[in-house]
Write a protein that holds these residues in place. Structure first.
Motif, PDB file in Angstrom:
ATOM      1  N   LEU A 334       0.836  -1.299  -0.020  1.00  0.00           N
ATOM      2  CA  LEU A 334      -0.038   0.091  -0.156  1.00  0.00           C
ATOM      3  C   LEU A 334       0.956   1.119   0.057  1.00  0.00           C
ATOM      4  CD1 LEU A 334      -2.452  -1.195   2.640  1.00  0.00           C
ATOM      5  CD2 LEU A 334      -2.992  -1.338   0.549  1.00  0.00           C
ATOM      6  N   PRO A 335       0.650   2.499  -0.714  1.00  0.00           N
ATOM      7  CA  PRO A 335       1.407   3.371  -0.832  1.00  0.00           C
ATOM      8  C   PRO A 335       1.138   4.344   0.631  1.00  0.00           C
ATOM      9  CG  PRO A 335      -0.604   3.873  -2.190  1.00  0.00           C
ATOM     10  CD  PRO A 335      -0.566   2.397  -1.715  1.00  0.00           C
ATOM     11  N   THR A 336       2.050   4.772   1.236  1.00  0.00           N
ATOM     12  CA  THR A 336       2.030   5.544   2.483  1.00  0.00           C
ATOM     13  C   THR A 336       1.560   6.911   2.177  1.00  0.00           C
ATOM     14  OG1 THR A 336       4.544   6.160   2.225  1.00  0.00           O
ATOM     15  CG2 THR A 336       3.999   4.102   3.572  1.00  0.00           C
ATOM     16  N   TRP A 337       1.809   7.228   1.052  1.00  0.00           N
ATOM     17  CA  TRP A 337       0.995   8.968   0.920  1.00  0.00           C
ATOM     18  C   TRP A 337      -0.236   8.604   0.719  1.00  0.00           C
ATOM     19  CZ3 TRP A 337       1.600  13.635   1.657  1.00  0.00           C
ATOM     20  CH2 TRP A 337       0.899  14.776   0.746  1.00  0.00           C
ATOM     21  N   ARG A 338      -0.926   9.523   1.847  1.00  0.00           N
ATOM     22  CA  ARG A 338      -2.232   9.456   1.654  1.00  0.00           C
ATOM     23  C   ARG A 338      -3.227   7.968   1.926  1.00  0.00           C
ATOM     24  NH1 ARG A 338      -4.034  14.627  -2.252  1.00  0.00           N
ATOM     25  NH2 ARG A 338      -2.966  16.069  -1.164  1.00  0.00           N
ATOM     26  N   ALA A 339      -2.350   7.228   2.540  1.00  0.00           N
ATOM     27  CA  ALA A 339      -2.814   5.893   2.612  1.00  0.00           C
ATOM     28  C   ALA A 339      -4.097   5.721   3.289  1.00  0.00           C
ATOM     29  CB  ALA A 339      -1.833   5.191   3.835  1.00  0.00           C
ATOM     30  N   PRO A 340      -5.041   4.737   2.513  1.00  0.00           N
ATOM     31  CA  PRO A 340      -6.404   4.708   2.749  1.00  0.00           C
ATOM     32  C   PRO A 340      -6.649   4.109   4.237  1.00  0.00           C
ATOM     33  CG  PRO A 340      -5.835   2.752   1.532  1.00  0.00           C
ATOM     34  CD  PRO A 340      -4.423   3.822   1.513  1.00  0.00           C
ATOM     35  N   ILE A 341      -5.512   3.376   4.946  1.00  0.00           N
ATOM     36  CA  ILE A 341      -5.720   2.967   6.453  1.00  0.00           C
ATOM     37  C   ILE A 341      -4.277   3.283   7.162  1.00  0.00           C
ATOM     38  CG2 ILE A 341      -7.642   1.106   5.770  1.00  0.00           C
ATOM     39  CD1 ILE A 341      -4.777  -0.624   5.927  1.00  0.00           C
ATOM     40  N   ALA A 342      -4.471   3.294   8.344  1.00  0.00           N
ATOM     41  CA  ALA A 342      -3.312   3.312   9.334  1.00  0.00           C
ATOM     42  C   ALA A 342      -3.197   1.715   9.685  1.00  0.00           C
ATOM     43  CB  ALA A 342      -3.528   4.057  10.381  1.00  0.00           C
ATOM     44  N   PRO A 343      -2.166   1.032   9.032  1.00  0.00           N
ATOM     45  CA  PRO A 343      -2.035  -0.377   9.336  1.00  0.00           C
ATOM     46  C   PRO A 343      -2.015  -0.664  10.849  1.00  0.00           C
ATOM     47  CG  PRO A 343      -0.812   0.234   7.520  1.00  0.00           C
ATOM     48  CD  PRO A 343      -1.245   1.286   8.184  1.00  0.00           C
TER      49      PRO A 343
END
Length: 366
Positions: A334-343
């Motif tokens: 998953l991309p970290t920039w504007r990630a859709p979630i906080a893992p």
């Protein structure tokens, strides 16, 4: 400096050491001016092939052709090939200019011609102002450029590179990759490179030949190999991949479906591929970056639910391992920039991917 490239052909190259076969029946064609990389793990036979091309090792069987002419029995000094070794092999007691001039001295060129060629070679690698320094006064990247200048100064027919960037740190290696690629474009010569570094092979090469256990497994342009690997080994070695194995249930209209436990997956049939037989086992390779996160309303050709088991931060992306009921663990990038979630461990997810995101692959031959 001449810019003429030469074509190289390997025809059924085999090399045995007693009962051990290091290279088995490898055939390859390298076009004039092409940058080919031999890629594989340790012991795959890539360096042995390079040594056969250079003339340092004689093949047990097969032929090596240069522009269609058989040079298999030609000694190394008569092949006119430039070579850059992993450790650069510079003479510590000589200056940069003297190191670069060494092949010209061996060839007994006159002083004026020698000086002109050395100047041109150093200018090519942007080291003219370091001509009077010794290797110990240079950085690793500068030493590598001296080795390149020395390998190119006598107008070789081919340039052979034996893991030339492996001694450098990651950042410098990336910078030198760009320089080497630009150098190849400028000189227009045929380059044959050996590496075990997948990123380097993808970045540098016009074409990559992947080897395993002495055999040529697959060759082609980097993007084609990455997007359409033929075997589990190629998909696994060239980047990361999830492997999904299930039973074919139906095939029609350029698609087929497989079941794994209680989950049904839809797979697009690659162009030119035959439909698999219903009831047969199918193995799919799915790259982690091709899996997306879905909210409760989104849909995709393939949808599975799972929970995060582990995750790690890698700058540009998160590497997330998701446990699913039927497919086991899936790696997701998953991309970290504007990630859709906080893992977070235990976080529930809906994952989805299109029918053409994965690709059918073959199990590796024994």
């Amino acid at each position: 400096m001449s810019t003429a490239g030469h074509a190289l052909g390997l025809r059924g190259i085999t090399r045995r050491y007693g009962n051990f076969t290091a290279v088995e029946d490898v055939s390859l064609s390298v076009g004039s001016g092409e940058f080919l990389t031999l890629l594989g793990p340790s012991g795959s036979g890539k360096t042995t092939i390079l040594m056969c091309i250079a003339g340092f090792v004689a093949p047990s069987e097969g032929a090596i052709l240069l522009d269609g002419r058989d040079i298999t029995g030609l000694p190394p000094e008569r092949r006119n090939f430039g070579m850059v070794f992993q450790g650069y092999a510079l003479f510590p007691h000589m200056t940069v200019a003297e190191n670069v001039a060494f092949p010209l001295r061996v060839r007994k060129l006159g002083a004026a011609e020698r000086e002109a060629k050395v100047r041109a070679a150093l200018d090519l690698v942007q080291l003219t102002r370091f001509a009077d320094r010794r290797p110990a006064q240079l950085s690793g990247g500068q030493q590598q450029r001296v080795a390149l200048a020395r390998a190119l100064v006598f107008d070789p027919s081919l340039l052979l590179l034996d893991e030339p960037l492996s001694a450098l740190d990651k950042k410098l290696r990336a910078e030198l990759q760009e320089e080497l690629k630009a150098l190849h474009r400028r000189v227009g010569r045929t380059f044959v490179n050996v590496t075990h570094d997948q990123e380097e092979a993808l970045s540098l090469s016009d074409r990559v030949a992947i080897l395993n256990h002495g055999r040529l497994v697959q060759e082609g342009p980097p993007a084609a190999l990455y997007e359409r690997p033929r075997t589990r080994f190629v998909a696994d070695f060239l980047g990361k991949s999830n492997f999904l194995q299930g039973t074919v249930r139906q095939a029609a209209q350029g698609r087929f479906s497989i079941t794994i436990g209680n989950t049904q997956l839809v797979q697009a049939l690659p162009a030119g591929a035959a439909e698999p037989a219903v009831g047969a086992l199918a193995l799919l390779s799915l790259r982690p970056e091709k899996i997306g996160l879905l909210d409760d309303t989104a849909s995709a050709d393939n949808v599975v639910k799972g929970r995060i088991v582990t995750w790690s931060y890698a700058g540009a992306g998160y590497t997330v391992t998701v446990h699913t009921a039927d497919l086991g663990s899936l790696q997701v990038t998953l991309p970290t920039w504007r990630a859709p979630i906080a893992p977070a461990e235990g976080l529930p997810l809906r994952l989805g991917w299109s029918a053409d995101a994965s690709v059918p692959v073959e199990e590796d031959a024994a």
